[in-house]
Write a protein that holds these residues in place. Structure first.
Motif, PDB file in Angstrom:
ATOM      1  N   TYR A  85       0.813  -1.211   0.000  1.00  0.00           N
ATOM      2  CA  TYR A  85       0.000   0.000   0.000  1.00  0.00           C
ATOM      3  C   TYR A  85       0.849   1.265   0.000  1.00  0.00           C
ATOM      4  O   TYR A  85       0.386   2.318  -0.430  1.00  0.00           O
ATOM      5  CB  TYR A  85      -0.930   0.022   1.218  1.00  0.00           C
ATOM      6  N   ASP A  86       2.093   1.177   0.469  1.00  0.00           N
ATOM      7  CA  ASP A  86       2.930   2.369   0.550  1.00  0.00           C
ATOM      8  C   ASP A  86       3.814   2.578  -0.680  1.00  0.00           C
ATOM      9  O   ASP A  86       4.623   3.496  -0.714  1.00  0.00           O
ATOM     10  CB  ASP A  86       3.797   2.328   1.806  1.00  0.00           C
ATOM     11  N   ARG A 111      -1.601  -8.614  -2.877  1.00  0.00           N
ATOM     12  CA  ARG A 111      -2.241  -7.594  -3.712  1.00  0.00           C
ATOM     13  C   ARG A 111      -3.227  -8.239  -4.679  1.00  0.00           C
ATOM     14  O   ARG A 111      -4.334  -7.744  -4.880  1.00  0.00           O
ATOM     15  CB  ARG A 111      -1.170  -6.800  -4.468  1.00  0.00           C
ATOM     16  N   TRP A 114      -6.297  -9.211  -2.806  1.00  0.00           N
ATOM     17  CA  TRP A 114      -7.085  -8.033  -2.482  1.00  0.00           C
ATOM     18  C   TRP A 114      -7.842  -7.531  -3.707  1.00  0.00           C
ATOM     19  O   TRP A 114      -9.032  -7.212  -3.628  1.00  0.00           O
ATOM     20  CB  TRP A 114      -6.165  -6.947  -1.929  1.00  0.00           C
TER      21      TRP A 114
END
Length: 93
Positions: free
Chosen positions: A2-3, A81, A84
């Motif tokens: 996410y970063d 990922r 998700w």
């Protein structure tokens, strides 16, 4: 993951998918995808960030060429990922 920036995420995916992920091969693949030249000043600092985050490992092939490979953490991050994304994107209509 996410970063990471989108560019860093693309670098991670390309590194995972190339048979011979060295700097120029990664640069060429990104250039094809983005349909523009990717300059060293953008490529290598972002690859270094992925190395610092423990997602990619860098080794030296020769005096001029670095090779890159995903770490186990990098592989796990890509899988997480994908899992998700699968929660939100369906291919069945």
């Amino acid at each position: 993951m996410y970063d990471l920036t989108g560019f860093q995420r693309d670098l991670l995916y390309i590194t995972a998918g190339l048979d011979d992920p060295h700097g120029l091969a990664i640069q060429d693949e990104l250039g094809d995808y983005y349909e523009e030249e990717i300059h060293h000043g953008r490529l290598y600092p972002n690859l270094d960030t992925l190395v610092e985050k423990g997602l990619v490992e860098k080794s030296q092939r020769d005096k001029r060429t670095n090779e890159y490979s995903l770490t186990r953490r990098g592989e796990r991050e890509i899988q997480a990922r994908a899992d998700w994304e699968a929660e939100y994107i369906t291919h069945d209509s």
